[in-house]
Design a protein around this motif. Structure first.
Motif, PDB file in Angstrom:
ATOM      1  N   UNK A 283       0.836  -1.201   0.000  1.00 21.31           N
ATOM      2  CA  UNK A 283       0.000   0.000   0.000  1.00 21.31           C
ATOM      3  C   UNK A 283       0.871   1.252   0.000  1.00 21.31           C
ATOM      4  N   UNK A 284       0.444   2.234  -0.754  1.00 19.97           N
ATOM      5  CA  UNK A 284       1.192   3.484  -0.840  1.00 19.97           C
ATOM      6  C   UNK A 284       0.465   4.571  -0.051  1.00 19.97           C
ATOM      7  N   UNK A 285       1.235   5.360   0.661  1.00 25.90           N
ATOM      8  CA  UNK A 285       0.698   6.498   1.396  1.00 25.90           C
ATOM      9  C   UNK A 285       1.096   7.759   0.643  1.00 25.90           C
ATOM     10  N   UNK A 286       0.125   8.560   0.205  1.00 24.80           N
ATOM     11  CA  UNK A 286       0.483   9.791  -0.495  1.00 24.80           C
ATOM     12  C   UNK A 286       1.069  10.814   0.482  1.00 24.80           C
ATOM     13  N   UNK A 287       2.080  11.531   0.013  1.00 22.02           N
ATOM     14  CA  UNK A 287       2.688  12.609   0.798  1.00 22.02           C
ATOM     15  C   UNK A 287       2.336  13.915   0.091  1.00 22.02           C
ATOM     16  N   UNK A 288       1.423  14.717   0.670  1.00 27.26           N
ATOM     17  CA  UNK A 288       0.958  15.933  -0.002  1.00 27.26           C
ATOM     18  C   UNK A 288       1.875  17.129   0.252  1.00 27.26           C
ATOM     19  N   UNK A 289       1.734  18.105  -0.611  1.00 27.05           N
ATOM     20  CA  UNK A 289       2.464  19.363  -0.443  1.00 27.05           C
ATOM     21  C   UNK A 289       1.836  20.162   0.699  1.00 27.05           C
ATOM     22  N   UNK A 290       2.679  20.717   1.581  1.00 23.70           N
ATOM     23  CA  UNK A 290       2.142  21.504   2.688  1.00 23.70           C
ATOM     24  C   UNK A 290       1.776  22.933   2.297  1.00 23.70           C
ATOM     25  N   UNK A 291       2.111  23.334   1.053  1.00 24.72           N
ATOM     26  CA  UNK A 291       1.876  24.726   0.656  1.00 24.72           C
ATOM     27  C   UNK A 291       1.939  24.859  -0.872  1.00 24.72           C
ATOM     28  N   UNK A 292       1.567  26.046  -1.338  1.00 27.29           N
ATOM     29  CA  UNK A 292       1.740  26.406  -2.740  1.00 27.29           C
ATOM     30  C   UNK A 292       3.177  26.886  -2.897  1.00 27.29           C
ATOM     31  N   UNK A 293       3.817  26.474  -3.962  1.00 27.06           N
ATOM     32  CA  UNK A 293       5.181  26.933  -4.188  1.00 27.06           C
ATOM     33  C   UNK A 293       5.891  26.070  -5.207  1.00 27.06           C
ATOM     34  N   UNK A 294       7.208  25.999  -5.077  1.00 24.02           N
ATOM     35  CA  UNK A 294       8.046  25.206  -5.961  1.00 24.02           C
ATOM     36  C   UNK A 294       8.676  24.092  -5.150  1.00 24.02           C
ATOM     37  N   UNK A 295       8.491  22.853  -5.599  1.00 21.87           N
ATOM     38  CA  UNK A 295       9.079  21.724  -4.883  1.00 21.87           C
ATOM     39  C   UNK A 295      10.552  21.618  -5.216  1.00 21.87           C
ATOM     40  N   UNK A 296      11.359  21.429  -4.169  1.00 20.07           N
ATOM     41  CA  UNK A 296      12.808  21.268  -4.297  1.00 20.07           C
ATOM     42  C   UNK A 296      13.185  19.978  -3.583  1.00 20.07           C
ATOM     43  N   UNK A 297      13.736  18.973  -4.291  1.00 17.88           N
ATOM     44  CA  UNK A 297      14.047  17.706  -3.644  1.00 17.88           C
ATOM     45  C   UNK A 297      15.216  17.837  -2.668  1.00 17.88           C
TER      46      UNK A 297
ATOM     47  N   UNK B 116       6.611  23.586  -9.871  1.00 19.75           N
ATOM     48  CA  UNK B 116       5.489  24.265  -9.212  1.00 19.75           C
ATOM     49  C   UNK B 116       4.452  23.261  -8.714  1.00 19.75           C
ATOM     50  N   UNK B 117       4.000  23.459  -7.465  1.00 18.34           N
ATOM     51  CA  UNK B 117       2.988  22.576  -6.872  1.00 18.34           C
ATOM     52  C   UNK B 117       1.961  23.417  -6.133  1.00 18.34           C
ATOM     53  N   UNK B 118       0.774  22.865  -5.966  1.00 16.69           N
ATOM     54  CA  UNK B 118      -0.281  23.506  -5.200  1.00 16.69           C
ATOM     55  C   UNK B 118      -0.416  22.845  -3.839  1.00 16.69           C
TER      56      UNK B 118
END
Length: 124
Positions: free
Chosen positions: A49-63, A110-112
């Motif tokens: 089973x996979x658990x989704x990890x959501x973005x905590x904010x609007x912005x640009x994701x940086x690994x 970019x992520x929401x």
């Protein structure tokens, strides 16, 4: 007596009901069908089973590992381990693994708010 379509329907009905032998007689004509027993093949186990990890904010994701001095993500991660960041102006939101597992990246750039950044698969 029977055409191919009739025979296919009879065989499908036999399989659906678990019938292995069938004899049909019409006047002098006789049809005998014998199906080999079907062996039960176990279904493969479901994928972890996979658990989704959501973005905590609007912005640009940086690994992780891009500019924070940490090594890039490779292999399994522990619960609470940093996966990356969402940058919004001067704010850097930390994206951490909610549990141990293997993090599979889903989004970049970019992520929401609430967009899925990773799917975290449990380690069997």
């Amino acid at each position: 007596m029977f055409d191919d379509a009739d025979l296919n329907r009879l065989i499908a009905a036999m399989r659906a009901t678990g019938t292995q032998r069938l004899v049909v007689q019409a006047g002098e004509e006789r049809l005998r069908l014998v199906l080999a027993p079907m062996h039960h093949v176990p279904a493969p186990p479901p994928p972890p089973r996979a658990t989704p990890v959501p973005s905590p904010a609007i912005g640009t994701f940086l690994p992780r590992g891009a500019d924070d001095g940490l090594p890039p993500l490779e292999g399994p991660v522990g619960g609470g381990e940093v996966l990356g960041y969402v940058l919004h102006g001067p704010v850097r939101w930390v994206v951490a693994a909610p549990a141990a597992g293997v993090a599979e990246p889903v989004a970049e750039g970019p992520v929401g708010f609430g967009d899925i950044l990773f799917n975290l698969r449990a380690i069997p």
